[in-house]
Design an enzyme around this catalytic site. Structure first.
Site, PDB file in Angstrom:
ATOM      1  N   CYS A   2       0.824  -1.191   0.000  1.00  0.00           N
ATOM      2  CA  CYS A   2       0.000   0.000   0.000  1.00  0.00           C
ATOM      3  C   CYS A   2       0.867   1.253   0.000  1.00  0.00           C
ATOM      4  O   CYS A   2       2.095   1.197  -0.017  1.00  0.00           O
ATOM      5  CB  CYS A   2      -0.909   0.006   1.229  1.00  0.00           C
ATOM      6  SG  CYS A   2      -1.915  -1.482   1.369  1.00  0.00           S
ATOM      7  N   ASP A 102      -3.420  -9.428   7.884  1.00  0.00           N
ATOM      8  CA  ASP A 102      -2.186  -9.238   8.655  1.00  0.00           C
ATOM      9  C   ASP A 102      -2.135  -7.837   9.249  1.00  0.00           C
ATOM     10  O   ASP A 102      -1.506  -7.614  10.281  1.00  0.00           O
ATOM     11  CB  ASP A 102      -0.953  -9.525   7.797  1.00  0.00           C
ATOM     12  CG  ASP A 102      -0.813  -8.577   6.629  1.00  0.00           C
ATOM     13  OD1 ASP A 102      -1.832  -8.185   6.033  1.00  0.00           O
ATOM     14  OD2 ASP A 102       0.342  -8.239   6.273  1.00  0.00           O
ATOM     15  N   VAL A 296      12.986 -10.957 -18.431  1.00  0.00           N
ATOM     16  CA  VAL A 296      13.174  -9.843 -19.361  1.00  0.00           C
ATOM     17  C   VAL A 296      13.998 -10.319 -20.545  1.00  0.00           C
ATOM     18  O   VAL A 296      15.012 -11.013 -20.379  1.00  0.00           O
ATOM     19  CB  VAL A 296      13.857  -8.651 -18.652  1.00  0.00           C
ATOM     20  CG1 VAL A 296      14.101  -7.511 -19.637  1.00  0.00           C
ATOM     21  CG2 VAL A 296      13.005  -8.172 -17.477  1.00  0.00           C
TER      22      VAL A 296
END
EC number: 6.3.5.4
Length: 622
Positions: A2, A102, A296
């Site tokens: 977040c 959590d 990649v």
């Protein structure tokens, strides 16, 4: 995973301007949490949260999260992987939970036990702001090795904090001045990104920072440091066999990967051709049978995609190639610098952002990677080269020198004990470097070396010290890069090697379990041989390479640019630097990257206009 933001008022109550600033900060962090948002405030504090739903996606797990009493408030970024065991302990002590997240476990642990007791128990990656209304204290914290970020600005009337600098810059009236000393240090190749900001008035919590904010100001503490926990007797007294250590390491890795696979969303791996990410991919398969990987695939120069796919076939995990051509490189490079809030000094940064964006396009929110293994288990060639500096003390070479000369040389060399130690040629040079560059990092080299005094011979001591020092230098740049560029695409990047028990195990391994028979990561490679192709295990370490042709020609952006004025270079010197950048890719990436940074933040240019400028420079070159 977040984004968090907040304003702490030192004297006057929170007002409408503070609340508006929190909204601006949350908008600047939308990439870190596009799934949900909320805010909370009282008379002293305003908090904002952007949510990327990974564990317990229900609205009940929304943040800011309050205890049932309303006396504890949390905004939190990251994952504490041992939250289930902590939850059981708290429940046994009478704590009642309302969610299966959590975040609630972190909140209740902080509120029930207090931050100083609770935070060292957290096993994972995190940064958070926790307010305890019982004593009007605000706590800011960051995990022990700094995987998750936290920026802070201590202003005359208030303290601003957020997951990224750009959120603080979004506050109304906050100055956007560039710190010229920080810019110089980066050009001097000092490792700064994780703990230091390029913007004046903004600082970052260091790894394991635990800051308490009250009416009395900011009390800055740390809850963990390798110097505090290192037990040299465990290294010198190690009597375990190779087989015992292999079994322990394999068990720890499996446990850690299992914890890192906990998610209520899709999980994938970044799987290169190397040992570390290949082993993580193999160990994740039993926990996530549907897992796939990404590699990649540069369209210029060498690609490791084919070698990585060998691992994928061996472990039954399909790999998806992420192509990067020059047009894509020029598109992403300015965006890399915008999200890094730094100069983007390595071409591989573009590859990571391309990979993260492909993950997000495929609906993947969690990506496992192998970072941290080289630092913990001795995988960098420069760590081994540090041993060569101490050959004079090995048998029988020490017979060629008198004890007096060896003692004198030892005292001089311990101040610059590793291959990359700055100012290693003379005490005068050493003193100049310490005065001018990063004393907090450069003194740490000697502190670690001295802490390892019981380890013999000195070459072993230097090797182990170099590994430990890398946790606070090179690894910090890597972790900063990985957080910012994965979160730029709203993807949570997890690092299973940096689990608490693995860190403790690795820092107490003797040298011969890390480097043996001219082979780095010796013990880890032995474990890897059981899971991934031997050809990939035995391959020489090359790192993630992208051809110098990607950035060739862009050095002409330095002519008449912002960097010249910021550094006060005369015009003739700029032309010399352009020629240097043309010859040397590292110089080109540093200098042009810093020019792009200044054009974004001092010149107000957009990433799109800078992409056009890169194309124009490349055309002029050809």
């Amino acid at each position: 995973m977040c984004g968090i933001a907040g304003v702490w008022r030192k004297r006057n109550p929170i007002d409408a301007n503070d609340l508006s600033d929190v909204i601006r900060m949350m908008q600047a962090l939308v990439h870190r949490g596009p799934d949900d948002r909320d805010s909370w405030s009282n008379n002293r504090l305003a908090l904002g949260h952007r949510r990327l739903t990974i564990i317990d996606p229900s609205p009940a797990a929304r943040e800011p999260m309050l205890t049932a009493s309303g006396q504890g408030v949390l905004v939190y970024n990251g994952e504490v992987y041992n939250y289930r065991s902590l939850r059981e302990t708290l429940q046994a002590q009478g704590v009642v939970f309302r969610t299966v997240s959590d975040a609630e476990v972190v909140l209740e642990a902080l509120h029930h036990w207090g931050p100083e007791k609770a935070v060292p128990l957290f096993d994972g990656m995190f940064s958070f702001a926790y307010f305890d209304a019982r004593n009007n204290a605000l706590w800011l914290a960051r995990d022990r090795l700094g995987i998750k970020p936290m920026s802070v600005a201590d202003m005359p009337e208030r303290i601003l904090f957020a997951s990224e600098d750009k959120a603080i810059l979004a506050c109304n009236g906050f100055p956007r001045d560039i710190d010229s000393r920080e810019m110089t240090l980066r050009l001097a190749w000092q490792s700064r990104d994780s703990s230091y900001s390029l913007f004046d008035r903004i600082e970052r919590l260091p790894p394991a920072g635990l800051w308490k904010i009250t009416d009395g100001g900011i009390e800055k503490r740390r809850f963990w440091h390798v110097l505090d926990v290192l037990e040299t007797a465990r290294i010198t007294g190690d009597g375990s066999s190779d087989a015992e250590h292999m079994a322990t390491l394999e068990a720890l890795l499996k446990d850690s990967v299992g914890l890192h696979c906990i998610a209520d969303t899709n999980v994938a791996t970044a799987c290169s051709s190397g040992v570390d990410s290949g082993l993580i991919t193999a160990l994740a398969k039993p926990f996530r049978p549907e897992i796939h990987g990404y590699v990649v695939d540069p369209q210029l120069g060498r690609s490791e995609a084919e070698d990585a796919e060998r691992t994928g076939r061996h472990v039954g995990v399909p790999l998806r190639r992420v192509p990067v051509d020059r047009d894509r490189f020029f598109e992403l490079w300015p965006r890399v610098i915008w999200h890094l809030e730094s100069d983007g000094w390595h071409a591989s940064h573009v590859g990571l952002l391309a990979l993260a964006e492909q993950c997000r396009a495929d609906g993947v929110k969690v990506l496992l990677t192998g970072e941290g293994a080289d630092e913990l288990f001795g995988g960098y060639p420069l760590q081994a080269l540090s041993m060569k500096k101490w050959r004079s003390w090995s048998w029988p070479r020490r017979l060629l020198h008198s004890k007096r000369s060896l003692d004198r040389r030892f005292e001089q060399q311990r101040r610059a004990p590793y291959k990359l130690s700055v100012g290693g040629h003379s005490q005068m040079e050493r003193s100049m470097v310490l005065r001018a560059l990063s004393p907090e990092l450069n003194f740490l080299q000697t502190e670690i070396f001295d802490r390892l005094e019981p380890v013999t011979p000195p070459a072993d001591r230097a090797f182990l010290g170099s590994c430990l020092y890398d946790l606070y230098s090179h690894l910090q740049d890597i972790l900063h890069r990985h957080d910012r560029l994965s979160m730029a695409a709203s993807v949570e990047l997890r690092v299973p090697f940096l689990e608490n028990r693995l860190i403790d195990f690795a820092i107490h391994l003797p040298r011969w379990h890390k480097y043996r028979d001219k082979t780095g990561k010796w013990l880890l490679r032995k474990v890897a041989q059981k899971h991934i192709p031997r050809q990939n295990v035995q391959a020489r370490k090359i790192g993630f390479e992208m051809s110098s042709e990607f950035s060739a020609g862009t050095e002409t952006l330095l002519r008449g640019g912002f960097l010249r004025d910021a550094m006060k270079w005369p015009t003739a010197s700029v032309e010399d630097l352009i020629q240097l950048a043309r010859r040397e890719e590292p110089s080109r990436l540093r200098l042009v990257g810093m020019e792009l940074f200044l054009r974004l933040h001092a010149g107000g240019e957009t990433t799109g206009t800078l992409t056009e400028a890169l194309h124009a420079a490349a055309r002029d070159r050809s």
